[in-house]
Scaffold this active site. Structure first.
Site, PDB file in Angstrom:
ATOM      1  N   ARG A  37       0.825  -1.216   0.000  1.00 43.29           N
ATOM      2  CA  ARG A  37       0.000   0.000   0.000  1.00 43.29           C
ATOM      3  C   ARG A  37       0.856   1.261   0.000  1.00 43.29           C
ATOM      4  O   ARG A  37       0.474   2.278  -0.583  1.00 43.29           O
ATOM      5  CB  ARG A  37      -0.953  -0.011   1.204  1.00 43.29           C
ATOM      6  CG  ARG A  37      -2.091  -0.989   0.982  1.00 43.29           C
ATOM      7  CD  ARG A  37      -3.025  -1.071   2.159  1.00 43.29           C
ATOM      8  NE  ARG A  37      -4.188  -1.861   1.800  1.00 43.29           N
ATOM      9  CZ  ARG A  37      -5.042  -2.363   2.677  1.00 43.29           C
ATOM     10  NH1 ARG A  37      -4.852  -2.162   3.968  1.00 43.29           N
ATOM     11  NH2 ARG A  37      -6.080  -3.066   2.271  1.00 43.29           N
ATOM     12  N   LYS A 201     -20.386 -16.666   0.582  1.00 41.65           N
ATOM     13  CA  LYS A 201     -21.824 -16.504   0.801  1.00 41.65           C
ATOM     14  C   LYS A 201     -22.548 -15.756  -0.300  1.00 41.65           C
ATOM     15  O   LYS A 201     -22.072 -14.739  -0.786  1.00 41.65           O
ATOM     16  CB  LYS A 201     -22.059 -15.776   2.129  1.00 41.65           C
ATOM     17  CG  LYS A 201     -21.594 -16.574   3.335  1.00 41.65           C
ATOM     18  CD  LYS A 201     -21.856 -15.818   4.621  1.00 41.65           C
ATOM     19  CE  LYS A 201     -21.511 -16.670   5.826  1.00 41.65           C
ATOM     20  NZ  LYS A 201     -21.731 -15.948   7.082  1.00 41.65           N
ATOM     21  N   GLY A 355      -9.904  -7.836  -2.190  1.00 42.10           N
ATOM     22  CA  GLY A 355     -10.160  -8.894  -1.217  1.00 42.10           C
ATOM     23  C   GLY A 355      -9.421 -10.189  -1.497  1.00 42.10           C
ATOM     24  O   GLY A 355      -8.262 -10.189  -1.925  1.00 42.10           O
ATOM     25  N   GLY A 378     -14.007  -4.094   0.448  1.00 49.51           N
ATOM     26  CA  GLY A 378     -15.393  -3.621   0.580  1.00 49.51           C
ATOM     27  C   GLY A 378     -15.738  -2.555  -0.435  1.00 49.51           C
ATOM     28  O   GLY A 378     -16.840  -2.533  -0.991  1.00 49.51           O
TER      29      GLY A 378
END
Length: 398
Positions: A37, A201, A355, A378
Site C-alpha cells: 500500500r 456466501k 479482497g 469492501g
C-alpha cells in the site's frame, strides 16, 4: 460515467495539499510486514512533490476506536516512506491528529516538503464524519486529494467530510485507476463482458449479482456460494456451506439470467472432502451426482475448470471477485488457479475486485498478467453493486 478532477488537472505549486492515502499496513512489533500500500501511493505523492506542493499526508491504521494506541501509530510509516521517497517525511506526533506538532510542521513547510499526520482514527469523530474534525483537517490545506480507494466506501472525515471545506477535492492516481476500471469499465464494458463471482456466501453478494445481471453477457458462480444455487436446483450438497434462506433468491437469479439472455454458469463437478482440512480425504463429485452426507464441496472440479475457461476465451472484459474454493489450502486451490490462468491467457481487460481474489492472484503469481487489481475489498464490492462511494462522490466533478 464518473469524471472527477484529478491531480493532473490542478496547479499545486506553493499550495498546501492534504492527501488521504491508504497506509493501513500490517505491523508486527513496529515493523511493516507488507508495504504494497505504501508503494502504491508513491506515484501520487511523487507527482505532488515534483509539482512543488507542500504535501500533508494522512491515513488511518487499524482500529484504535477513537483513542491513541501507540502500537497503531503511523510513526513507522513515516520512517519507511522517507526511505521510499528518498527524502525526509516529517512525522507530526499529535494524539489529537491536528495538534501543535502538525500545525507547526505545516507552517514551516517549503515547496516539495512532506509531513505525515498521526492515525486519523485516533479521533473518535473520524468514523462518524464529524464536522469539527473535518474542518480541522481542512484548516491545514488549500487543496484536498483522495488516493485511498480502500476507504472510499466509508463516509469518514479524512475520506469524505474534509472535501466539503476545501475549494478543490481531486482524486489521486490510484483512485483514478479504480474509477476507470471498476467504475467505468463495468458501466461501459467492451463485450463480451463476463463476471466471475466466488467466495463463501450468496448473502454478501446479493446486490452485486443483481447489478451485474443487468450488465454482463456471462456470469460464472463458484466458491461456497455455488452450493446454495445447487441446493436451490434440488441437488443434495451434503455438509457444504449452505444458506438455505437464499435458495428462492438463487432461483430468481437463474430466472432473471434466462430472461436477459445471460449465460449463467455453475460448477458441473466439485472436489469434495470429509473435513475442512488440507489433509482430509477428497474425491471428485461428478456432474449429476449428489454430494453425500458427511462430505463438503471445497473447490470446483476439473470439468468445471474447463467449462469456465472455455466460457472466458472470447471475453473482452472480465471482472472477478471471490475465489473458487478454499484456496488457502493447497488441496483446494486448483479451481482458483485455473481461473487465474484462464484470465492470464486471454486478450481482455481483466479486473480483479480486491479482497481474497486479489490475494489469490498475487499469491499464485498471476498479478502482473491482470489489467487491474483493485486495492479495495469492501469498496470494490460496493462499486460492483453500483453504489455511489462517499469518498468518490465528495471529490470535485470536472
Amino acid at each position: 460515467m464518473l469524471n472527477k478532477v484529478s491531480i493532473d488537472d490542478i496547479q499545486v505549486k506553493g499550495k498546501r495539499v492534504l492527501c488521504r492515502c491508504d497506509f493501513n499496513v500490517p505491523l508486527i512489533d513496529g515493523k511493516i510486514t507488507d508495504e504494497n500500500r505504501l508503494v502504491a501511493s508513491l506515484p501520487t505523492i511523487n507527482k505532488l512533490i515534483g509539482d512543488g506542493a507542500k504535501v500533508i499526508l494522512c491515513s488511518h491504521l487499524g482500529k484504535p476506536k477513537g483513542e491513541p494506541k501507540p502500537e497503531l501509530s503511523l510513526a513507522p510509516v513515516a520512517v519507511r516512506l522517507s526511505e521510499l521517497l528518498n527524502k525526509e517525511v516529517i512525522f507530526a506526533a499529535d494524539p489529537e491528529v491536528v495538534g501543535p506538532n502538525a500545525k507547526a510542521a505545516v507552517e514551516a513547510m517549503n515547496d516539495g516538503d512532506v509531513v505525515l499526520l498521526e492515525n486519523t482514527r485516533y479521533r473518535a469523530e473520524e468514523t462518524k464524519n464529524g464536522e469539527a474534525f473535518s474542518k480541522e483537517l481542512a484548516s491545514l490545506c488549500d487543496i484536498y486529494v483522495n488516493d485511498a480507494f480502500g476507504t472510499a466506501h466509508r463516509a469518514h472525515c479524512s475520506s469524505c467530510g474534509v472535501a466539503s471545506y476545501v475549494e478543490t477535492a481531486a482524486v489521486g492516481y490510484l483512485m483514478q485507476k479504480e474509477i476507470d476500471f471498476l467504475g467505468n469499465a463495468v458501466n461501459n464494458p467492451k463485450r463480451p463482458f463476463a463476471a466471475i463471482l466466488g467466495g463463501a456466501k450468496v448473502s454478501s453478494k446479493i446486490a452485486v449479482i443483481e447489478n451485474l445481471l443487468d450488465k454482463v453477457d456471462i456470469l460464472i458462480v463458484g466458491g461456497g456460494m455455488a452450493y446454495t444455487f445447487m441446493k436451490a436446483q434440488g441437488k443434495a450438497v451434503g455438509d457444504s456451506l449452505l444458506e438455505a434462506d437464499y435458495c428462492d433468491y438463487c432461483l430468481k437469479m437463474i430466472e432473471k439470467a434466462e430472461k436477459k439472455g445471460v449465460k449463467l454458469l455453475l460448477p458441473v463437478d466439485n472436489i469434495i472432502a470429509d473435513a475442512f482440512s488440507n489433509d482430509a480425504n477428497t474425491k471428485i463429485c461428478l456432474k449429476g451426482e449428489d454430494i453425500p452426507e458427511g462430505w463438503m464441496g471445497l473447490d470446483i472440479g476439473p470439468a468445471s475448470e474447463k467449462l469456465f475457461a472455455d466460457a472466458l476465451k472470447d471475453a473482452k472484459t472480465v471482472v472477478w471477485n471471490g475465489p473458487m474454493g478454499a484456496f488457502e489450502m493447497p488441496s483446494f486451490a486448483s479451481g482458483t488457479v485455473a481461473v487465474a490462468k484462464a484470465l492470464a491467457d486471454i486478450d481482455a481487460i481483466t479486473i480483479i475486485g480486491g479482497g481474497d481474489s486479489a490475494a489469490a492472484v498475487n499469491q499464485l503469481g498471476y498479478g502482473d498478467k491482470m489489467t487491474h487489481i483493485s486495492t479495495g475489498g469492501g469498496a470494490s464490492l460496493e462499486f460492483l453493486e453500483g453504489k455511489e462511494l462517499p469518498g468518490v462522490a465528495a471529490c470535485t466533478d470536472k
